[in-house]
Design a protein around this motif. Structure first.
Motif, PDB file in Angstrom:
ATOM      1  N   GLU A  91       4.206  -1.180   3.375  1.00 21.70           N
ATOM      2  CA  GLU A  91       3.769   0.187   3.111  1.00 21.70           C
ATOM      3  C   GLU A  91       4.924   0.989   2.546  1.00 21.70           C
ATOM      4  O   GLU A  91       6.038   0.962   3.067  1.00 21.70           O
ATOM      5  CB  GLU A  91       3.235   0.895   4.361  1.00 21.70           C
ATOM      6  N   ILE A 129       4.202   5.603   9.207  1.00 14.06           N
ATOM      7  CA  ILE A 129       4.243   4.228   8.715  1.00 14.06           C
ATOM      8  C   ILE A 129       4.622   3.265   9.833  1.00 14.06           C
ATOM      9  O   ILE A 129       4.065   2.166   9.950  1.00 14.06           O
ATOM     10  CB  ILE A 129       5.211   4.121   7.525  1.00 14.06           C
ATOM     11  N   GLN A 151       3.577  -4.885   9.037  1.00 11.72           N
ATOM     12  CA  GLN A 151       3.972  -4.601   7.672  1.00 11.72           C
ATOM     13  C   GLN A 151       5.456  -4.267   7.579  1.00 11.72           C
ATOM     14  O   GLN A 151       6.052  -3.723   8.512  1.00 11.72           O
ATOM     15  CB  GLN A 151       3.153  -3.431   7.122  1.00 11.72           C
ATOM     16  N   GLY A 208       1.711   2.509  11.913  1.00 11.27           N
ATOM     17  CA  GLY A 208       0.868   1.480  11.321  1.00 11.27           C
ATOM     18  C   GLY A 208       1.377   0.085  11.624  1.00 11.27           C
ATOM     19  O   GLY A 208       0.603  -0.828  11.934  1.00 11.27           O
ATOM     20  N   ARG A 209       2.673  -0.089  11.554  1.00 14.33           N
ATOM     21  CA  ARG A 209       3.288  -1.387  11.871  1.00 14.33           C
ATOM     22  C   ARG A 209       3.007  -1.763  13.332  1.00 14.33           C
ATOM     23  O   ARG A 209       2.644  -2.909  13.632  1.00 14.33           O
ATOM     24  CB  ARG A 209       4.784  -1.283  11.595  1.00 14.33           C
ATOM     25  N   GLN A 256      -0.719  -2.697  13.870  1.00 11.85           N
ATOM     26  CA  GLN A 256      -1.027  -4.040  13.369  1.00 11.85           C
ATOM     27  C   GLN A 256      -0.651  -5.108  14.395  1.00 11.85           C
ATOM     28  O   GLN A 256      -1.414  -6.043  14.640  1.00 11.85           O
ATOM     29  CB  GLN A 256      -0.265  -4.288  12.059  1.00 11.85           C
ATOM     30  N   LYS A 277      -5.093  -4.777   5.812  1.00  8.65           N
ATOM     31  CA  LYS A 277      -4.158  -5.871   6.148  1.00  8.65           C
ATOM     32  C   LYS A 277      -2.921  -5.826   5.250  1.00  8.65           C
ATOM     33  O   LYS A 277      -2.586  -6.780   4.552  1.00  8.65           O
ATOM     34  CB  LYS A 277      -4.861  -7.223   6.036  1.00  8.65           C
ATOM     35  N   ALA A 278      -2.238  -4.694   5.296  1.00  8.50           N
ATOM     36  CA  ALA A 278      -1.080  -4.468   4.431  1.00  8.50           C
ATOM     37  C   ALA A 278       0.108  -5.331   4.846  1.00  8.50           C
ATOM     38  O   ALA A 278       0.386  -5.505   6.039  1.00  8.50           O
ATOM     39  CB  ALA A 278      -0.688  -2.997   4.468  1.00  8.50           C
ATOM     40  N   LYS A 311       0.814  -1.214   0.000  1.00  5.18           N
ATOM     41  CA  LYS A 311       0.000   0.000   0.000  1.00  5.18           C
ATOM     42  C   LYS A 311       0.845   1.260   0.000  1.00  5.18           C
ATOM     43  O   LYS A 311       1.989   1.269   0.443  1.00  5.18           O
ATOM     44  CB  LYS A 311      -0.913   0.042   1.240  1.00  5.18           C
ATOM     45  N   GLN A 312       0.253   2.312  -0.541  1.00 10.40           N
ATOM     46  CA  GLN A 312       0.757   3.663  -0.340  1.00 10.40           C
ATOM     47  C   GLN A 312      -0.434   4.601  -0.335  1.00 10.40           C
ATOM     48  O   GLN A 312      -1.379   4.432  -1.108  1.00 10.40           O
ATOM     49  CB  GLN A 312       1.750   4.103  -1.411  1.00 10.40           C
ATOM     50  N   ASP A 343      -5.166   2.660   8.451  1.00 11.31           N
ATOM     51  CA  ASP A 343      -5.285   2.251   7.047  1.00 11.31           C
ATOM     52  C   ASP A 343      -4.644   0.885   6.830  1.00 11.31           C
ATOM     53  O   ASP A 343      -5.171   0.039   6.100  1.00 11.31           O
ATOM     54  CB  ASP A 343      -4.604   3.265   6.118  1.00 11.31           C
ATOM     55  N   SER A 344      -3.465   0.693   7.430  1.00  8.01           N
ATOM     56  CA  SER A 344      -2.736  -0.574   7.251  1.00  8.01           C
ATOM     57  C   SER A 344      -3.503  -1.730   7.860  1.00  8.01           C
ATOM     58  O   SER A 344      -3.487  -2.856   7.335  1.00  8.01           O
ATOM     59  CB  SER A 344      -1.342  -0.462   7.885  1.00  8.01           C
TER      60      SER A 344
END
Length: 388
Positions: free
Chosen positions: A167, A177, A192, A180-181, A184, A163-164, A19-20, A158-159
């Motif tokens: 990223e 970012i 991610q 997001g990791r 998750q 389910k990224a 994703k981006q 978003d992640s």
């Protein structure tokens, strides 16, 4: 993280979801965005799924990254108008196959207050305030709205929502970012991997940003505009542009830069090659060659370009001053700038130098001519104006 990504790519055991996200703060994407989009294109060609997220909710908040003051909130109508233009521009580089574009509204449109409280409980204020931008605001006693603290959380979610596995983002997005990791992992998803690309400089030498449209090279610029803008960058930026703004093989890039460093290649010829390459990659080799011919014709022979922006203005040439003409066409940002351009001899009307800030019809007697006036500022800025 990079080791995990390398192993996953090398193993080829499953399709990765990569994703981006892009906030539609401006109607267009620029050449800096193309750095990661080209990487995504390659991963798409390898069979991985590309998810391009249009930040229709985060844009309304405003990304605090690199900002020492809070951004003003944008209306949803304004954001969605910009978002519509992104869809086609994504696919100027990333093919539609193995790619999908999603709006954050798919998940945030269903969020309630309880969801916001639950998301906010996952992080601490100390974590958010550790960001350099927020530290600077605290030192300067600049307000930090709560909405700014929410931005990294929304990007992080978003992640989770898609389910990224990976990223992508610029160096300015590392904090978001990594959030997001971390989120998750908190919610039981595999964290991610992170792929960070450098920021590209704009025409002013600072980072290229959507918030500085006058210094950006836009993906939707014409071939002649792209060629001319690349030719206007500072010579010292050429190595970075060669390495990151082109798809030339790294061996050719190194050979070109080595020849430039040893003064075996003149900087102007190196820049012409760079401009041709970038223009060809965004348009075609034929259009790049034509753009170079037009550039030479304009800059070496003093001729007007083949294609010139046209405007019709509700002005009376007999009473409107040249300075007002320049500001009305956007060739000058203010009256003082217009006067300075005139004083410096940087303005021409119908190819004749303008020496005074008089009425248009006095300075240019052909102002009423049916095909209008060709107004020029500097070497590259032209507008053909008619009145009525």
């Amino acid at each position: 993280m990079l080791g995990d990504l390398r192993s996953a790519l090398a193993g080829g055991e499953r399709q990765l979801r990569i994703k981006q996200g892009f906030d539609p703060t401006h109607a267009n994407l620029h050449l800096g965005h193309a750095i990661s989009l080209r990487k995504l294109r390659k991963l798409s060609q390898w069979g991985h799924e590309i998810v391009l997220i249009v930040g229709d909710w985060t844009t309304q908040i405003g990304d605090p990254t690199d900002k020492e003051v809070s951004r003003p909130m944008k209306s949803r109508d304004e954001v969605m108008a910009n978002a519509k233009t992104y869809l086609d521009q994504f696919h100027l580089i990333v093919p539609r196959e193995n790619a999908r574009v999603v709006l954050q509204d798919e998940w945030y449109g269903k969020f309630g207050l309880r969801d916001v409280i639950e998301l906010s409980s996952r992080f601490t204020a100390q974590q958010m305030l550790a960001r350099e931008e927020f530290r600077k605001r605290i030192e300067k006693k600049t307000p930090i709205p709560i909405k700014d603290l929410l931005y990294p959380l929304l990007q992080a979610y978003d992640s989770v929502a898609i389910k990224a596995d990976v990223e992508f983002g610029g160096t300015d997005q590392l904090f978001n970012i990594l959030a997001g990791r971390e989120l998750q992992e908190m919610l039981g998803q595999p964290p991610q991997s992170v792929f960070i690309v450098p920021m590209l400089e704009g025409l002013d030498g600072d980072q290229m940003h959507k918030s500085k449209p006058a210094t950006a090279i836009w993906l939707v610029d014409s071939a002649s505009e792209i060629y001319g803008k690349v030719m206007s960058i500072d010579d010292k930026l050429m190595p970075h542009y060669y390495e990151w703004a082109t798809e030339l093989p790294i061996e050719e890039v190194r050979a070109t830069l080595d020849a430039l460093a040893r003064k075996e290649l003149h900087p102007r010829e190196a820049k012409r090659k760079l401009a041709r390459t970038i223009t060809a990659e965004l348009h075609s080799a034929e259009e790049a060659e034509e753009a170079e011919r037009e550039f030479d014709r304009v800059h070496k022979e003093g001729a007007a370009p083949n294609t010139v922006r046209t405007m019709q203005l509700p002005l009376d040439p007999s009473t409107t001053l040249v300075s007002e003409l320049l500001t009305s066409t956007g060739l000058a940002t203010s009256k003082s700038t217009a006067l300075r351009l005139i004083d410096q001899g940087g303005v021409r009307i119908n190819e004749a130098p303008v020496k005074t800030n008089g009425p248009i019809s006095t300075v240019a007697p052909t102002a009423s001519r049916a095909d209008g006036l060709l107004v020029q500022v500097g070497k590259r800025n032209f507008v053909r104006v008619s009145f009525g």
